[in-house]
Write an enzyme that holds these catalytic residues in place. Structure first.
Site, PDB file in Angstrom:
ATOM      1  CE  LYS A 196      -3.724   2.211   2.626  1.00  0.00           C
ATOM      2  NZ  LYS A 196      -4.568   2.136   3.824  1.00  0.00           N
ATOM      3  CE  LYS A 249      -6.026   1.837  -0.576  1.00  0.00           C
ATOM      4  NZ  LYS A 249      -6.315   2.013   0.814  1.00  0.00           N
TER       5      LYS A 249
END
Ligand code: PBG
Ligand code: ZN
Length: 325
Positions: A196, A249
């Site tokens: 992330k 992400k």
């Protein structure tokens, strides 16, 4: 390899039926996870300004939404909660009567055929908007992990089918796995937000979830956007700790990372097309500068082509309406 004029690559593009037959990548409804935002109250459906078509909903409205999502053939949702009260330690995150726990129980009771995934982090529940416990301005790792374990167990007790930790603390996958197992939830998978990045593309989400940090940023735990080798280390450590699905992400700006992680490990990859990616396409469409529907489909197909098996996207309903299977 043969050469022109024996080889004519356009031959396979001439007839639309042939073109369909040789398509390498397919987007399917079963690839999709739809993110939803839930808050206390009843009869509430607030559109998020920076995310047209995305709403904060009270549980009664959420139930109707979930029925519609399931009827469209979307297999799964991921839930984000906006609590009734926030404090320094994010108490509502791990309160068995918190907003997520209530929402999960209601969905599980009223909606069949829908996988319910819960996002596990503290930033929506802390008064300071940070993903963990603070000591001064420092986010404490191990103390935060203990609370994330409580949050995950509480979600599982409410009936969550899958747990998705998004906090980026070190060691949380192993701790959550152990906590779930000790409480009888060894069959509940963990989809780890393993890779992330600290991204500007999360801006609209922080409006939606009311989770912007009160000071500073998330760079002490989310990844530096310049790094690719580090993504492999993050994915590897989460896999060793027991993650069942690895998430990358954001998705669109990090397609190289999706491909690298896919090539490196034999594990399902999820990619999160985040709020900013959605908002940009929506805005371009609204202005009439791009063909919104076409760019939506192209953006998602690109994420699959990069190697994602699963896509979290705010477009899920719109896409499901266009897809046949
Ligand atoms: C919470 C969380 C975030 C997103 C998912 N879980 C935001 C953040 O890290 O600030 C972003 C999702 C999106 O932008 O659509 N940790
Ligand atoms: Zn967070």
């Amino acid at each position: 390899m043969a050469e022109y004029p024996n080889v004519r690559l356009r031959r396979l593009r001439h007839n639309p039926i042939v073109r369909d037959m040789v398509r390498e990548t397919h987007l399917r409804k079963s690839d999709l996870i739809y993110p939803l935002f839930v808050l206390p109250g009843s009869g509430i459906k607030n559109e998020i300004k920076s995310m047209p078509g995305v709403y904060q909903m009270s549980i009664d409205v959420l139930i109707e939404e979930c029925k519609e999502v399931a009827a469209l053939g979307i297999p799964a949702i991921i839930l984000f909660g906006i609590p009734s009260h926030k404090d320094e330690v994010g108490s509502e995150a791990y309160d068995d009567n918190g907003i997520i726990q209530q929402a999960v129980r209601a969905i599980k009771k009223e909606v069949s055929n829908l996988l319910v995934i819960t996002d596990v982090c503290l930033c929506e529940y802390t008064s300071h908007g940070h993903c963990g416990l603070l000591h001064g301005e420092e986010i404490l790792n191990d103390e935060t992990v203990e609370l994330l374990v409580k949050e995950a167990i509480s979600h599982a007790k409410a009936g969550a089918d899958m747990i998705a930790p998004s906090d980026m603390m070190d060691g949380r996958v192993a701790a959550i796995r152990q906590g779930l197992d000790e409480n009888g939830f060894s069959k509940i998978p963990i989809m780890s937000y393993a890779v992330k990045y600290s991204s500007g593309y999360y801006g609209p989400f922080r409006d939606a979830a009311d989770s912007a940090p009160a000071f500073g940023d998330r760079r002490s735990h989310q990844m530096d956007e310049a790094n690719s080798d580090e993504a492999i280390r993050e994915a590897e450590s989460d896999i060793l700790e027991g993650a069942d699905i690895i998430m990358v992400k954001p998705a669109g700006p990090y397609m190289d990372i999706i491909r690298r992680v896919k090539d490196e490990f034999n594990i399902p990859i999820a990619a999160y097309q985040v709020s900013g990616e959605y908002s940009i396409i929506k805005a371009g469409g609204k202005l009439g500068w791009i063909d919104e529907q076409r760019v939506m489909m192209e953006s998602l197909l690109g994420i699959k082509r990069a190697g994602a098996d699963i896509i979290l996207t705010y477009f899920a309903k719109e896409v499901a309406k266009l897809l046949k299977d």
